[in-house]
Design a protein around this motif. Structure first.
Motif, short mmCIF file in Angstrom:
data_model
loop_
_atom_site.label_atom_id
_atom_site.label_comp_id
_atom_site.label_asym_id
_atom_site.label_seq_id
_atom_site.Cartn_x
_atom_site.Cartn_y
_atom_site.Cartn_z
N ALA A 244 0.87 -1.18 0.00
CA ALA A 244 0.00 0.00 0.00
C ALA A 244 0.90 1.22 0.00
N SER A 245 0.56 2.20 -0.86
CA SER A 245 1.45 3.34 -1.08
C SER A 245 0.78 4.64 -0.66
N PHE A 246 1.55 5.50 -0.01
CA PHE A 246 1.05 6.76 0.52
C PHE A 246 1.85 7.91 -0.08
N GLU A 247 1.15 8.89 -0.62
CA GLU A 247 1.81 10.02 -1.27
C GLU A 247 2.14 11.12 -0.28
N LEU A 248 3.35 11.66 -0.39
CA LEU A 248 3.78 12.80 0.39
C LEU A 248 3.76 14.07 -0.45
N GLU B 107 9.75 16.39 1.31
CA GLU B 107 8.95 15.75 2.35
C GLU B 107 9.09 14.22 2.27
N TYR B 108 9.14 13.70 1.06
CA TYR B 108 9.33 12.26 0.85
C TYR B 108 10.66 11.80 1.44
N MET B 109 11.73 12.55 1.21
CA MET B 109 13.03 12.17 1.74
C MET B 109 13.09 12.34 3.26
N ARG B 110 12.46 13.40 3.77
CA ARG B 110 12.41 13.57 5.22
C ARG B 110 11.67 12.41 5.88
N GLY B 111 10.55 12.01 5.28
CA GLY B 111 9.80 10.89 5.83
C GLY B 111 10.59 9.60 5.78
N ASN C 145 7.16 7.72 -10.35
CA ASN C 145 7.05 8.10 -8.93
C ASN C 145 8.25 7.60 -8.13
N THR C 146 8.51 8.29 -7.03
CA THR C 146 9.57 7.88 -6.11
C THR C 146 9.07 6.71 -5.27
N PHE C 147 10.02 6.01 -4.64
CA PHE C 147 9.62 4.87 -3.80
C PHE C 147 10.59 4.66 -2.66
N SER C 148 10.03 4.39 -1.49
CA SER C 148 10.75 3.86 -0.33
C SER C 148 9.82 2.85 0.31
N TYR C 149 10.22 1.58 0.32
CA TYR C 149 9.37 0.51 0.83
C TYR C 149 9.86 0.08 2.21
N PHE C 150 8.91 -0.05 3.13
CA PHE C 150 9.20 -0.47 4.50
C PHE C 150 8.24 -1.60 4.90
N LEU C 151 8.59 -2.30 5.97
CA LEU C 151 7.71 -3.33 6.52
C LEU C 151 6.99 -2.79 7.74
N ASN D 78 3.55 -6.49 6.37
CA ASN D 78 3.02 -5.90 5.14
C ASN D 78 3.99 -4.83 4.64
N THR D 79 4.14 -4.75 3.32
CA THR D 79 4.98 -3.71 2.74
C THR D 79 4.15 -2.44 2.55
N VAL D 80 4.70 -1.32 3.01
CA VAL D 80 4.06 -0.01 2.84
C VAL D 80 5.09 0.93 2.22
N GLU D 81 4.60 1.84 1.40
CA GLU D 81 5.49 2.68 0.60
C GLU D 81 5.22 4.15 0.83
N TYR D 82 6.29 4.93 0.88
CA TYR D 82 6.22 6.37 0.71
C TYR D 82 6.53 6.68 -0.75
N THR D 83 5.75 7.58 -1.34
CA THR D 83 5.97 7.96 -2.73
C THR D 83 5.60 9.42 -2.92
N THR D 84 5.95 9.96 -4.07
CA THR D 84 5.49 11.28 -4.47
C THR D 84 5.69 11.42 -5.97
N GLU D 85 5.03 12.43 -6.54
CA GLU D 85 5.15 12.77 -7.95
C GLU D 85 4.69 11.67 -8.89
#
Length: 312
Positions: free
Chosen positions: A205-209, A214-218, A241-247, A252-259
């Motif tokens: 599941a991916s969440f937009e910043l 802000e994406y890099m700070r998060g 889009n950008t991506f950083s995936y975490f558990l 569950n894998t969750v993602e920060y993204t933007t653009e």
């Protein structure tokens, strides 16, 4: 293909054994806001989103996707979708009616081809939300949901035929063939994607910043907090889009993204992207390599909720 009556992605609902730990993660390091709750259930909002909640958590013995929820413009569109699905033999969980979740509204639930519960609703009250400020590294909205499928061709065909999703792009591999399909319901490049996997489950599941800073700070905040990073930071080619995936605490894998890219739907033609080329997975070359470890984590555990509707 059916007329596209679905307008947008609303929320993803997850059942987990340790509700308190999962809620603490999402409202702490991840940056969502607990808006509503009851015994055994929590509704979590994104500060920049008009949706009443973007994640619902429910305590259960086994982890599962409870449901994936989409919006429609009007109750008449909800009825039209329900009728079309029922006529095609798709099993409905219930007939359209008043919803008793935060914000109310009118909707129904059904099982997709692999047994995931899907909800479609209209007339849900808009949540009071706010503009996310510069430097504020909290999710603006739920961007997209990606599911693993043991029958990805069938799953893609189901969502295109019955729900009007359109194909944006496909990831392919020289040996393994087509591996991921990006599907849109509006001008966003994708609100859902389907990945080839060993079993039905949540891929991520991916969440937009708000933006890149802000994406890099998060991403940095999560790394400092010791949250396990799976992949990133980087920028995909499909969707741009950008991506950083975490558990999360339950794997569950969750993602920060933007653009995430907006496409011109009148002129867009789907691409086939060979993801054995490193620049397809990550244009920047800053992320760790996509390998068997990353892929295995994204397979997740088999979904325990197929063809079983959540109790709430």
């Amino acid at each position: 293909m059916t007329d596209r009556l679905i307008t947008h992605l609303r929320h993803v609902d997850l059942a987990v054994p340790d509700l308190a730990r999962q809620r603490d993660f999402f409202t702490g390091a991840w940056g969502l806001t607990a808006e509503h709750g009851d015994t055994g259930i929590s509704f979590l909002a994104a500060e920049g989103s008009p949706e009443q909640y973007v994640v619902r958590l429910r305590r259960a013995a086994e982890k599962r996707i409870d449901l994936i929820a989409f919006g429609a413009a009007t109750p008449a569109d909800v009825d039209a979708l329900a009728l079309g699905l029922a006529t095609a033999g798709v099993p409905l969980v219930g007939e359209p009616g008043a919803l008793r979740t935060p914000g109310g509204g009118y909707g129904f639930r059904f099982f997709d081809n692999e047994g995931r519960t899907v909800e479609i609703s209209a007339d849900v009250a808009v949540r009071d939300h706010r503009r996310i400020e510069e430097g504020e590294s909290v999710p603006v909205r739920l961007s997209h949901v990606v599911v693993n499928s043991a029958d990805p061709e069938g799953t893609v065909a189901f969502y295109r035929r019955h729900l009007g999703f359109r194909l944006s792009d496909t990831l392919v591999h020289p040996r393994m063939g087509e591996m991921m399909w990006f599907l849109r319901i509006n001008s966003w490049h994708h609100s859902m994607a389907v990945a080839r996997g060993p079993h039905p489950s949540l891929h991520h599941a991916s969440f937009e910043l708000r933006g890149l800073d802000e994406y890099m700070r998060g991403t940095g905040r999560l790394l400092r907090a010791g949250v396990e990073k799976i992949w990133g930071p980087g920028r995909h080619l499909a969707g741009n889009n950008t991506f950083s995936y975490f558990l999360d605490p339950h794997g569950n894998t969750v993602e920060y993204t933007t653009e995430l890219e907006h496409v011109d739907e009148d002129t867009w033609h789907p691409h086939l992207y060979d993801f054995s080329r490193p620049e397809v997975s990550d244009q920047w070359g800053t992320a760790n390599a996509m390998n068997e470890f990353v892929a295995a984590r994204s397979f997740n555990d088999p979904d325990a909720g197929l063809f079983t509707a959540p109790p709430v």
